[in-house]
Design an enzyme around this catalytic site. Structure first.
Site, PDB file in Angstrom:
ATOM      1  N   ARG A  51      56.717 -84.754  28.374  1.00 35.38           N
ATOM      2  CA  ARG A  51      56.207 -83.788  27.404  1.00 35.38           C
ATOM      3  C   ARG A  51      57.365 -82.912  26.926  1.00 35.38           C
ATOM      4  O   ARG A  51      57.973 -82.200  27.722  1.00 35.38           O
ATOM      5  CB  ARG A  51      55.135 -82.925  28.066  1.00 35.38           C
ATOM      6  CG  ARG A  51      54.611 -81.790  27.215  1.00 35.38           C
ATOM      7  CD  ARG A  51      53.463 -81.045  27.927  1.00 35.38           C
ATOM      8  NE  ARG A  51      52.930 -79.988  27.088  1.00 35.38           N
ATOM      9  CZ  ARG A  51      53.159 -78.688  27.281  1.00 35.38           C
ATOM     10  NH1 ARG A  51      53.883 -78.267  28.299  1.00 35.38           N
ATOM     11  NH2 ARG A  51      52.640 -77.798  26.453  1.00 35.38           N
ATOM     12  N   GLU A 106      49.989 -72.922  24.574  1.00 32.74           N
ATOM     13  CA  GLU A 106      49.680 -71.565  25.009  1.00 32.74           C
ATOM     14  C   GLU A 106      49.598 -70.557  23.868  1.00 32.74           C
ATOM     15  O   GLU A 106      50.389 -69.611  23.799  1.00 32.74           O
ATOM     16  CB  GLU A 106      50.717 -71.082  26.037  1.00 32.74           C
ATOM     17  CG  GLU A 106      50.791 -71.956  27.269  1.00 32.74           C
ATOM     18  CD  GLU A 106      51.627 -71.332  28.383  1.00 32.74           C
ATOM     19  OE1 GLU A 106      52.320 -70.331  28.140  1.00 32.74           O
ATOM     20  OE2 GLU A 106      51.576 -71.846  29.515  1.00 32.74           O
ATOM     21  N   ASN A 154      47.816 -75.334  31.384  1.00 31.90           N
ATOM     22  CA  ASN A 154      48.994 -74.884  32.118  1.00 31.90           C
ATOM     23  C   ASN A 154      48.530 -73.881  33.154  1.00 31.90           C
ATOM     24  O   ASN A 154      47.851 -72.905  32.826  1.00 31.90           O
ATOM     25  CB  ASN A 154      50.001 -74.212  31.182  1.00 31.90           C
ATOM     26  CG  ASN A 154      50.577 -75.185  30.162  1.00 31.90           C
ATOM     27  OD1 ASN A 154      50.341 -76.388  30.239  1.00 31.90           O
ATOM     28  ND2 ASN A 154      51.331 -74.664  29.215  1.00 31.90           N
ATOM     29  N   TYR A 178      49.749 -71.584  36.653  1.00 34.11           N
ATOM     30  CA  TYR A 178      50.766 -71.113  37.603  1.00 34.11           C
ATOM     31  C   TYR A 178      50.172 -70.246  38.699  1.00 34.11           C
ATOM     32  O   TYR A 178      50.549 -70.366  39.856  1.00 34.11           O
ATOM     33  CB  TYR A 178      51.865 -70.338  36.859  1.00 34.11           C
ATOM     34  CG  TYR A 178      52.676 -71.249  35.947  1.00 34.11           C
ATOM     35  CD1 TYR A 178      53.757 -71.954  36.443  1.00 34.11           C
ATOM     36  CD2 TYR A 178      52.325 -71.437  34.608  1.00 34.11           C
ATOM     37  CE1 TYR A 178      54.487 -72.823  35.641  1.00 34.11           C
ATOM     38  CE2 TYR A 178      53.046 -72.299  33.792  1.00 34.11           C
ATOM     39  CZ  TYR A 178      54.125 -72.988  34.314  1.00 34.11           C
ATOM     40  OH  TYR A 178      54.833 -73.856  33.519  1.00 34.11           O
TER      41      TYR A 178
END
Ligand code: PNW
Length: 462
Positions: A83, A172, A301, A303
């Site tokens: 990606r 994002e 995504n 984290y």
């Protein structure tokens, strides 16, 4: 194959996609080459005080000149997918009009190289590097930027449509809108909450317009997607006030994108919470139908989780209208070098929530990883045991979600290389390959060997 690897603890489904991820401004460098013009990140990073240590992406990991070496690193890892993002000002320098052939050729060389290595190219059209000219014309708070993005999508689809397997419109949009225009810690560094809400809407509109353009231009086999950094929000307690704080952050962090893109509506509570700031009249008839143009998968995504309670936050914050209602609570437990809590359960919670709310939508983890300081031993080997532990725990959480019936198609580790970590500059290292930014020498870390082993055995070792 578990029979070949009797010590494999958790086996992933056949066809599961194992990837790594990067973004153009974070690795390419060559900021002034081959017709590329400044993006908002060039302007921002060159403004004193905006990025730690005055770091810029001028050279970064010099990937623009080292793509063959970097693809060879991935071939050695055995990844199935890569990606990357396309730099808008490299391929359409003024943000409108004709393309820059030299910039497009770079991505043709990259995708040729990937395909020769047997790696599927996954392209993100927007990973935050808006051409500065478009910011000068108003940026994302200005509706025309969505139209410019659709034209840019058509340009890239024309040049790379025969060679990219999966397309992501935006990476994002939460960061682009709220870190860029409300808290101002990302480019373009504005601190205007209404501009941020307008930006969020125009990003949703840009996404939907681009999906229509891509669908018309690409072969039927192309997968079209959107990547969100969804917030795994938890209330500190079960009290009504804390749960209301969590609801507000869920609206501003998640549903502001999920509702338009998957349901063609604005969250009613968000409109109410922000009524003192805006009447949302910048949302025109038909916009939400455009935003809701069907896509093939959702990229996530992840984290860290976000823990909130009733309280107040300092402004400028990235949460328009929520500062007098919400306090962010530091989660207990270990932290990465970003000071982000390590909490794999948050990923599991996010995946199962999405299965419940969007059961038809295949999911792809488009980023997960951690910043840690690594250390080289006298032989030159680079060790990063905390990163291995982080990755193991998060892949185990993905496996648990799969076992519970969540449709997760792949996992892209952030990141292949140490790179320009936005406002933190080169001080934070997310790579599984160490980069010496003086010599540009690449050294795979222990985590790279660990990931190659996971891919080879199709699952996690004991
Ligand atoms: C993501 N936050 O950024 C980006 O997609 C990557 O380019 C980046 O390198 C990676 O995560 C690590 O930071 C984020 O403050 C930056 O909530 C900031 C936030 C979230 C994601």
């Amino acid at each position: 194959d578990a029979r070949l690897h009797p010590t494999t603890e958790l086996t992933f489904p056949a066809g599961f996609r194992w990837g790594t991820a990067t973004a153009a401004y974070q690795i390419e460098g060559a900021a002034g080459e081959d017709g590329r013009t400044p993006s908002i990140w060039d302007t921002f990073s060159r403004t004193p005080g905006k990025v730690r240590n005055g770091d810029t992406g001028d050279i970064a990991a010099d990937h623009y000149h080292r793509l063959r070496e970097d693809v060879a690193l991935m071939r050695d890892l055995g990844v199935t997918d890569y990606r990357f993002s396309v730099s808008w000002p490299r391929v359409q320098p003024t943000g409108r009009g004709p393309g820059e052939q030299k910039g497009l050729d770079f991505y043709r060389r990259l995708t040729d190289e990937l395909r020769e290595a047997g790696i599927r190219p996954v392209a993100t059209l927007y990973h935050w590097d808006l051409p500065q000219e478009l910011e000068d014309a108003g940026g994302w708070p200005h509706r025309d930027t969505a139209e410019r993005f659709a034209e840019y999508a058509a340009l890239v689809a024309g040049a790379l449509g025969d060679r990219v397997a999966m397309w992501t419109t935006l990476n994002e949009p939460w960061c682009a809108a709220f870190l860029g225009y409300a808290s101002g810690v990302h480019a373009p560094g504005r601190t205007d909450p209404v501009a941020a809400l307008r930006a969020a809407h125009h990003l949703n509109l840009a996404h939907g317009r681009a999906v229509r353009v891509l669908r018309a231009a690409l072969p039927a086999s192309a997968e079209i997607s959107l990547t969100l950094n969804l917030h795994a929000v938890r209330a500190l307690s079960d009290s009504e006030a804390d749960r209301d704080a969590a609801r507000r952050i869920d609206a501003l962090g998640n549903r502001v994108f999920l509702d338009p893109v998957f349901h063609g509506r604005l969250p009613a509570d968000l409109v109410e919470d922000t009524a003192a700031l805006t009447d949302w009249s910048f949302v025109r008839d038909g916009d939400l139908e455009v935003a809701a143009t069907p896509i093939d998968s959702l990229g996530i995504n992840y984290y860290s989780p976000t823990v909130v309670a009733a309280g107040t936050s300092a402004s400028p914050s990235p949460w328009p209208g929520a500062d007098r209602h919400v306090r962010f609570v530091p989660a207990p437990g270990p932290r990465t070098a970003m000071d982000w809590p390590v909490d794999a359960q948050g990923l599991y919670e996010l995946l199962t929530r999405l299965r419940d709310e969007l059961p038809e939508v295949p999911l792809v983890i488009t980023e997960n990883g951690a910043a840690y300081d690594d250390y080289a031993d006298p032989s030159g080997d680079v060790h990063d045991p905390e990163r291995v532990a982080y990755l193991h725990a998060h892949l185990a959480a993905v496996h648990r979600a799969l076992a519970d019936g969540v449709d997760v198609r792949g996992y892209f580790l952030w990141s292949l290389l140490d790179n320009f970590e936005w406002a933190y500059g080169y001080g934070k290292r997310f790579g599984i390959v160490h980069v010496d930014f003086a010599s540009q020498r690449r050294t795979p870390k222990d985590s790279a060997r660990w990931y190659a082993d996971v891919i080879a055995r199709g699952g996690l070792p004991q």
